[in-house]
Design an enzyme around this catalytic site. Structure first.
Site, short mmCIF file in Angstrom:
data_model
loop_
_atom_site.label_atom_id
_atom_site.label_comp_id
_atom_site.label_asym_id
_atom_site.label_seq_id
_atom_site.Cartn_x
_atom_site.Cartn_y
_atom_site.Cartn_z
N GLY A 71 14.45 -25.24 -23.43
CA GLY A 71 13.61 -24.45 -22.70
C GLY A 71 12.30 -24.24 -23.14
N SER A 72 11.32 -24.35 -22.26
CA SER A 72 9.72 -24.22 -22.65
C SER A 72 8.90 -24.42 -21.53
CB SER A 72 9.85 -25.58 -23.66
OG SER A 72 10.41 -26.76 -22.84
#
Length: 215
Positions: A181-182
């Site tokens: 996640g980013s």
């Protein structure tokens, strides 16, 4: 530059092997509830680190998406490397997106700077200034400058960059990933016109983010 494997990113193999081995052990000893959970976890990790091939846009001048995800910002912001206010597009990646990042244009990697920081939700505005991030500067055709920023998020705690200063890479070529996640911010020259809007889904290496303005 380290080349990742096709199909699965090399950085994901240790996680996949550990999860699969743990699942096997619990299956052997007959602890089926945990074994089933392990199997689900193994499948999820394998899905997360998938690394499919992509087909780039036909327009050789177009800027392609550096990441899979959803466009959360299209506007102007301060380039972290130059301090100039420039056009930028921010793409948020959730845990279900492909997390391998790709070159938006063909060019030379001029500089890379890692900036330690915090781990706020990557969709927040302050993430681009406060979170852990890795900045990659590219000089494209006509010495036009592009700046990509890999930003770690609330869950992501590991930014990977395979590119090195001096590398000459093609548009769509893999240059790194962010685990779990980013977000990726892309700063583009004023000679380009964004072709995406907030909320639009992107596919790394395929979706056109911006086109060169006609003379």
């Amino acid at each position: 530059m380290l080349k990742p494997s096709v199909g699965v990113a090399l950085e994901g193999l240790p996680y996949i092997v550990i999860a699969a081995f743990t699942t096997l052990i619990f299956a052997i000893i007959g602890c089926w509830p945990v074994a089933v959970l392990g199997l689900v976890a193994t499948a999820f990790i394998g899905h997360f680190f998938r690394d499919p091939e992509r087909v780039g846009p036909e327009d050789a001048e177009a800027v392609s998406a550096p990441a899979d995800g959803k466009v959360i910002k299209v506007g102007r912001a301060v380039d972290p490397m130059t301090g100039d206010t420039r056009q930028y597009i921010a793409i948020f990646m959730n845990v279900f997106n492909v997390h391998v990042n790709r070159m938006p244009v063909s060019g030379k990697v001029e500089a890379i700077r890692y900036i330690p920081g915090k781990f706020f939700n990557a969709s927040f505005d302050k993430a681009s200034e406060d979170n852990e991030r890795n900045v990659v500067v590219i000089t494209g055709k006509g010495n036009q400058r592009f700046t990509m920023v890999q930003i770690a998020g609330l869950i992501a705690r590991r930014i990977v960059c395979w590119a090195e200063p001096g590398d000459k890479l093609k548009r769509g070529e893999r240059y790194g990933l962010i685990k779990f996640g980013s977000r990726v911010d892309l700063y583009i020259p004023d000679g380009y016109v964004p072709t995406v809007s907030v909320g639009q889904k992107t596919v790394a290496g395929e979706t056109v983010l911006a086109e060169k303005r006609s003379a």
